[in-house]
Design an enzyme around this catalytic site. Structure first.
Site, PDB file in Angstrom:
ATOM      1  N   ARG A 193     103.585  56.260  28.962  1.00 29.17           N
ATOM      2  CA  ARG A 193     104.435  55.607  27.956  1.00 29.17           C
ATOM      3  C   ARG A 193     103.826  54.288  27.487  1.00 29.17           C
ATOM      4  O   ARG A 193     103.247  53.556  28.287  1.00 29.17           O
ATOM      5  CB  ARG A 193     105.816  55.345  28.532  1.00 29.17           C
ATOM      6  CG  ARG A 193     106.506  56.602  29.049  1.00 29.17           C
ATOM      7  CD  ARG A 193     108.009  56.479  28.901  1.00 29.17           C
ATOM      8  NE  ARG A 193     108.655  57.655  29.470  1.00 29.17           N
ATOM      9  CZ  ARG A 193     109.232  57.676  30.662  1.00 29.17           C
ATOM     10  NH1 ARG A 193     109.269  56.582  31.392  1.00 29.17           N
ATOM     11  NH2 ARG A 193     109.789  58.789  31.103  1.00 29.17           N
ATOM     12  N   ARG A 216     102.414  73.710  50.527  1.00 28.55           N
ATOM     13  CA  ARG A 216     102.350  72.464  51.275  1.00 28.55           C
ATOM     14  C   ARG A 216     103.698  72.256  51.937  1.00 28.55           C
ATOM     15  O   ARG A 216     104.743  72.602  51.367  1.00 28.55           O
ATOM     16  CB  ARG A 216     102.084  71.272  50.339  1.00 28.55           C
ATOM     17  CG  ARG A 216     100.740  71.289  49.733  1.00 28.55           C
ATOM     18  CD  ARG A 216      99.636  71.076  50.715  1.00 28.55           C
ATOM     19  NE  ARG A 216      99.494  69.674  51.102  1.00 28.55           N
ATOM     20  CZ  ARG A 216      98.617  69.266  52.001  1.00 28.55           C
ATOM     21  NH1 ARG A 216      97.832  70.128  52.632  1.00 28.55           N
ATOM     22  NH2 ARG A 216      98.506  67.979  52.284  1.00 28.55           N
ATOM     23  N   ARG A 241     105.003  58.668  50.490  1.00 34.72           N
ATOM     24  CA  ARG A 241     105.988  57.774  49.899  1.00 34.72           C
ATOM     25  C   ARG A 241     107.009  57.361  50.939  1.00 34.72           C
ATOM     26  O   ARG A 241     107.142  57.992  51.992  1.00 34.72           O
ATOM     27  CB  ARG A 241     106.668  58.412  48.682  1.00 34.72           C
ATOM     28  CG  ARG A 241     107.239  59.784  48.922  1.00 34.72           C
ATOM     29  CD  ARG A 241     107.761  60.405  47.614  1.00 34.72           C
ATOM     30  NE  ARG A 241     108.303  61.726  47.866  1.00 34.72           N
ATOM     31  CZ  ARG A 241     108.907  62.471  46.971  1.00 34.72           C
ATOM     32  NH1 ARG A 241     109.052  62.025  45.734  1.00 34.72           N
ATOM     33  NH2 ARG A 241     109.375  63.660  47.289  1.00 34.72           N
TER      34      ARG A 241
END
Ligand SMILES: Cc1cc2nc3c(=O)[nH]c(=O)nc-3n(C[C@H](O)[C@H](O)[C@H](O)COP(=O)(O)OP(=O)(O)OC[C@H]3O[C@@H](n4cnc5c(N)ncnc54)[C@H](O)[C@@H]3O)c2cc1C
Length: 380
Positions: A176, A248, A278
Site C-alpha cells: 500500500r 506444515r 510470531r
C-alpha cells in the site's frame, strides 16, 4: 433411515450439518478432538480469564454478504481491525508494507506518489512473469524489503527456500502507498464476542443434529451412514495409500504476563535467528474485555511428522502429483463428499469454507432430489 455422517465439527462440518438438518435430514457429526470448532476453537484460559485462540489467531474477514449474514445469525460479532507488526531486529514496522513501513524503513518522508516511484525503482524490472515466491517479491517490493520482511520469515514458516514456493503465495499480501495498516482488504472484519466455539455450538444446535466428540473416523462407520461428508484430510481418508500430502504444522509455547506484554495482538518476527515466527497476545483479540493478566503464545512452525496435526497445505509440485492420485480415487466415490481445508487440500479462510459448505449442501440436496450423481467436492 440411516443418518448422514459429517466428519469434523469445524466450520465446514457444522455449517453443512446445519443445512442438511434444516432440510429435514438426521445428521450425526463426529470429531476426533474433544471439542467442536475445529481450528477456530476458542477457550477461556483459567489462569488469566483471557479468551484464547487455541490453534492460532483467527480473524474473520469477508466480502461475501451471504456468509456475513449467515454467521451473524449465530452470535454477536464485534468490529475488529487486524493490525500486524513485524520485528525485523532493527525496528518494529507495520504490516502489510504500507507508506508508514516504507518511510520508517528507508528513513524517508515520502508522499504516496514518491513512495510508489521509489519502490518501483527498487523493484527488479528484469523479472517478467515471476516463477516463484522470491521472484514475485523482488519484482514487487525489491531486495531490501524482501530480505527484511519476507525472506527469512517465509523460510521459517514453510521450511524451504522461497525459490521453491509458488509466486501465488505472495500475491495474497497487499502493498500500500497510503497509511492504511489494516491487514485485510475485506469490507467486513469482525470477531465473535464470545469466541468462535460459541458460534459453532449455536450452528450445531438443531434437533436433527447429534454431535459425538473424541470419535475418530473409521471406514467401518460408512456402513451405518447414508452418506459421508468428510472434512478430515483427504490422504488420511484413503489410509495414505497414494503417499502423504505435504503440510506444515505449527505449535505454541504459552506464557503468562502481568499487564500488557507487547501492546498488540500479533507481532511477526522476521529474522532467522529468532526461532518463533510470531508472538500472539490473546487479550488484544478481545479489546472489549479487560484483564489484568495476559496470555501470550509464541508460534513455531515445522514439517508435519506422522502424529502431528496438519495445518498449512504446502502444495509444492510433488504434492500436486500425489493430490492428482487422490482426486482420481475421490472421483469414483458415490457415497462420500470431501470438503473444507483438509478434505480439499487447500488453504482456505473461514468465510470460504462456510461459502463452500453452503454450496455443497445446496448442490447435494438438489442432486439427491433430482436423483442425479451426488457431488464429491464443493463447486470451486
Ligand atoms: C494458524 C492458522 C491461522 C488461521 N487464521 C485464519 C484467519 O485469521 N482468518 C481466516 O478466515 N482463516 C484462518 N485460518 C483458516 C481456518 O482455520 C480455516 O478456514 C478453518 O479452520 C477451516 O475449517 P474446516 O472445518 O474446513 O477445518 P478444521 O477447522 O480444521 O476442522 C476440521 C475438523 O475435523 C476434525 N477431523 C479431522 N480428521 C478427522 C478424523 N479422521 N476423524 C474425526 N475428526 C476429524 C478435526 O479434529 C477438526 O476439528 C487459519 C488457519 C491456521 C492453521
Amino acid at each position: 433411515m440411516k443418518p448422514l455422517l459429517v466428519v469434523g465439527a469445524g466450520f465446514s462440518g457444522a455449517v453443512l450439518a446445519r443445512e442438511l438438518a434444516t432440510a429435514g435430514h438426521a445428521v450425526q457429526v463426529i470429531d476426533s478432538r474433544d471439542h467442536i470448532g475445529g481450528n477456530c476453537h476458542t477457550q477461556r484460559d483459567g489462569a488469566t480469564g483471557v479468551l484464547v485462540h487455541t490453534y492460532g489467531p483467527h480473524i474473520f474477514h469477508t466480502a461475501n454478504a451471504e456468509v456475513q449474514a449467515y454467521v451473524q445469525r449465530f452470535g454477536e460479532w464485534m468490529p475488529f481491525v487486524n493490525r500486524v507488526k513485524a520485528d525485523t531486529g532493527s525496528g518494529v514496522f507495520s504490516l502489510p508494507v504500507n507508506l508508514h513501513t516504507i518511510n520508517q524503513f528507508f528513513g524517508k518522508t515520502f508522499t504516496p506518489a514518491e513512495a510508489r516511484a521509489f519502490i518501483s525503482a527498487q523493484a527488479d524490472a528484469s523479472i517478467g512473469e515471476p516463477a516463484n515466491f522470491e521472484e514475485q517479491a523482488l519484482k514487487f517490493v525489491g531486495r531490501d524489503l524482501y530480505e527484511a520482511f519476507f525472506r527469512d520469515y517465509t523460510f521459517k514458516q514453510w521450511g524451504c527456500d522461497p525459490r521453491e514456493l509458488p509466486a501465488s503465495l505472495l500475491r495474497r499480501l497487499p502493498l500500500r502507498f497510503d497509511y492504511n495498516d489494516n491487514y485485510y482488504d475485506s469490507p467486513w472484519q469482525a470477531l465473535p464476542r464470545e469466541g468462535y466455539t460459541a458460534v459453532v455450538a449455536r450452528i450445531l444446535e438443531h434437533p436433527g443434529i447429534r454431535v459425538q466428540l473424541s470419535t475418530p473416523w473409521e471406514p467401518a462407520l460408512r456402513r451405518d451412514a447414508a452418506h459421508v461428508f468428510f472434512s478430515g484430510a483427504l490422504d488420511q481418508f484413503y489410509g495414505f495409500s497414494e503417499g502423504r500430502l505435504g503440510y506444515r504444522t505449527v505449535w505454541w509455547e504459552r506464557e503468562v504476563h502481568e499487564g500488557d506484554h507487547q501492546g498488540g495482538a500479533v507481532i511477526n518476527h522476521t529474522r532467522l535467528n529468532v526461532p518463533w515466527t510470531r508472538v500472539l497476545e490473546h487479550k488484544h483479540f478481545a479489546p472489549w474485555e479487560t484483564h489484568a493478566r495476559s496470555l501470550v503464545t509464541r508460534e513455531y512452525s515445522r514439517e508435519t511428522a506422522v502424529h502431528d496435526t496438519p495445518y498449512y497445505p504446502k502444495r509444492l509440485a510433488a504434492d500436486h502429483l500425489v493430490l492428482q492420485r487422490y482426486l482420481a480415487l475421490a472421483g469414483q466415490e458415490s457415497g462420500v463428499s470431501f470438503m473444507g481445508r483438509l478434505g480439499t487440500y487447500r488453504y482456505l479462510d473461514m468465510d470460504r469454507v462456510i461459502a463452500e459448505a453452503l454450496a455443497l449442501a445446496r448442490s447435494w440436496l438438489a442432486a439427491r432430489a433430482d436423483r442425479k450423481p451426488l457431488p464429491v467436492f464443493p463447486a470451486p
